[in-house]
Write a protein that holds these residues in place. Sequence first.
Motif, short mmCIF file in Angstrom:
data_model
loop_
_atom_site.label_atom_id
_atom_site.label_comp_id
_atom_site.label_asym_id
_atom_site.label_seq_id
_atom_site.Cartn_x
_atom_site.Cartn_y
_atom_site.Cartn_z
N ILE A 8 1.06 -1.44 0.08
CA ILE A 8 0.26 -0.22 -0.29
C ILE A 8 0.84 1.60 0.46
O ILE A 8 1.43 1.29 0.68
CB ILE A 8 -1.21 0.02 0.78
N ILE A 9 0.77 2.24 -0.38
CA ILE A 9 0.99 3.34 -0.75
C ILE A 9 0.27 4.35 -0.21
O ILE A 9 -0.98 4.77 -1.21
CB ILE A 9 1.61 3.65 -1.99
N VAL A 10 0.74 5.46 0.48
CA VAL A 10 -0.28 6.13 1.05
C VAL A 10 -0.18 7.93 0.43
O VAL A 10 1.72 8.04 1.08
CB VAL A 10 -0.77 6.97 2.48
N VAL A 11 -0.62 8.76 0.02
CA VAL A 11 0.08 9.31 -0.58
C VAL A 11 -1.22 11.04 0.56
O VAL A 11 -2.10 11.43 -0.09
CB VAL A 11 -0.32 9.68 -1.61
N GLY A 12 -0.28 11.45 0.80
CA GLY A 12 -0.78 12.17 1.81
C GLY A 12 -0.39 12.24 3.69
O GLY A 12 -0.71 10.93 4.04
N ALA A 13 0.42 12.54 4.60
CA ALA A 13 0.97 12.42 5.63
C ALA A 13 0.42 14.08 6.83
O ALA A 13 0.55 13.56 8.14
CB ALA A 13 2.22 12.58 6.03
N MET A 24 -3.73 0.42 10.41
CA MET A 24 -2.80 -0.94 9.60
C MET A 24 -1.58 -2.49 9.53
O MET A 24 -1.61 -2.39 9.67
CB MET A 24 -2.88 -0.68 7.77
N ARG A 25 -1.31 -0.59 11.19
CA ARG A 25 0.05 -0.82 11.65
C ARG A 25 0.34 -2.66 11.43
O ARG A 25 2.11 -3.25 11.49
CB ARG A 25 0.70 -0.30 12.41
N ARG A 30 3.14 -3.86 3.85
CA ARG A 30 4.15 -3.26 3.55
C ARG A 30 3.87 -1.94 2.91
O ARG A 30 2.67 -1.28 1.91
CB ARG A 30 6.07 -3.87 3.06
N ILE A 31 3.31 -0.91 4.09
CA ILE A 31 3.17 0.36 3.78
C ILE A 31 4.55 1.58 3.60
O ILE A 31 4.47 2.19 4.39
CB ILE A 31 2.61 0.84 5.34
N ILE A 121 3.07 5.02 15.03
CA ILE A 121 3.77 3.83 13.90
C ILE A 121 5.00 3.96 13.50
O ILE A 121 5.73 2.97 13.40
CB ILE A 121 3.20 4.35 12.72
N GLU A 122 5.91 4.70 14.44
CA GLU A 122 7.74 4.14 14.75
C GLU A 122 7.95 3.34 15.12
O GLU A 122 7.43 2.71 16.56
CB GLU A 122 7.91 5.83 16.00
N GLY A 123 8.98 2.57 15.17
CA GLY A 123 9.54 1.29 15.68
C GLY A 123 8.56 0.21 14.20
O GLY A 123 8.79 -1.09 14.74
N CYS A 124 7.46 0.25 13.90
CA CYS A 124 7.38 -0.35 12.65
C CYS A 124 7.34 -0.93 11.90
O CYS A 124 7.33 0.11 10.82
CB CYS A 124 5.08 -0.11 12.71
N ALA A 125 8.16 -2.30 11.99
CA ALA A 125 8.86 -2.95 10.23
C ALA A 125 8.50 -2.91 9.02
O ALA A 125 8.92 -1.91 8.15
CB ALA A 125 9.63 -3.62 10.74
N ASP A 126 7.35 -2.20 9.12
CA ASP A 126 6.41 -2.39 7.73
C ASP A 126 5.96 -0.79 7.45
O ASP A 126 5.26 -1.37 5.85
CB ASP A 126 5.23 -3.39 7.99
#
Length: 403
Positions: A8-13, A24-25, A30-31, A121-126
Amino acid sequence: MTRFDFDIIVVGAGSVGLAFAAAMRESGYRILILDSGGAPRFDDSSYDLRVNTLNLASETFLNAVGAWSNMQTKRVSSFDRIKVWDSAGGRIQFLADEIGEQHLGHVVEAGVVTTSLIEAIEGCADIELRFDVHLQSVTLSEDRVEVILANNERISSLLVVGTDGGNSTVRESIGFDVSISSYDQRALVAQVEASEPASRTAFQVFLPTGPLAFLPLADGSYSIVWSAATSFAAQLMQLTETGFEQKLSAAVDYELGDLSLISQLVSFQLRKLEAEKYFFDRVVLAGDSAHIIHPLAGMGVNLGLMDAAVLSEVLLEGESDSKQDPFQVSRLRQYQRWRKSSNVPTAFIMDGFDWGFRHPSKLIQTVLGAGLTLTNRMDFPKQEIIRFACGLKGDLPSIARRV
């Protein structure tokens, strides 16, 4: 199965894209999250003028994805009372204890929400975050979708989620049909101090020139949003600081005493936007990329967060159906149907309030004012209105339902 760069690619943070990724974490997907701006930050020495009013459903969702506790270590201001009145003398008051809650919502700076979601989501390897990355286009093929960056880098995935705002590059690149109209209003935004502040109380005033909201902040000051007719907004912006303060204080009948500006006064044009479809093939829209409504009642960010909650829920359900490709059209169609059934009626209701209270007919204004006062005396309708605004009614995703 063909190997892709990401699932998944999310455009916009912004808050919607980050909340979706946070939900989804633990999915194992893989995001990649891309954003054209710099990394958001929280500055505890000053307030961000970009303020969100979060209802109880959004609070529940943000708590479930691990952001709420981070937000509480920064700045979160709760309110348990909303006072509403109009120029015709109609009044209504909403109280949290009328529905058995401790508060009706929270006022939170946008930077508090986004930085707290990033911490979640920091530390989430995916999950990978990239800032200062500019999207050039999005292309579709039979089994994949690719984003092409300004430096000509191509990144492939099974799904692209466009949460890149009202001027969405994702939406424009794919060619989604969209309806856009102007409210002929500008929103004037600032932070003000009141000589007679009201604790944990938000205010909404319906004026002939447009609605005016006062949102309580953690330090006792207020964030104001004055959605004024374009010509009147121009007049307000030309006033001296003292002149604007006097105009603002008088507009709310000195309910909060004398008001003083403690920030820059900024304005932006208001518009309505609704995408005809929220998905096409392997590209899906959420938040302001899909819909923008009137800022009246602060519902916009809550609708966007519910987009993120619903999309994550239908995709995670799809995962159990098909390990090969969980991002099936049937799942995206379910997301679209679910969210349009909420977003479109909410936009209609907000437009109706704005139109009615600004209507030049004295009869219409008198009837609406009388309606406010009458509803204030009727427990059941009043409680239903509160529950709707707080996100306690409707077809909510399980991750946003209060237990």
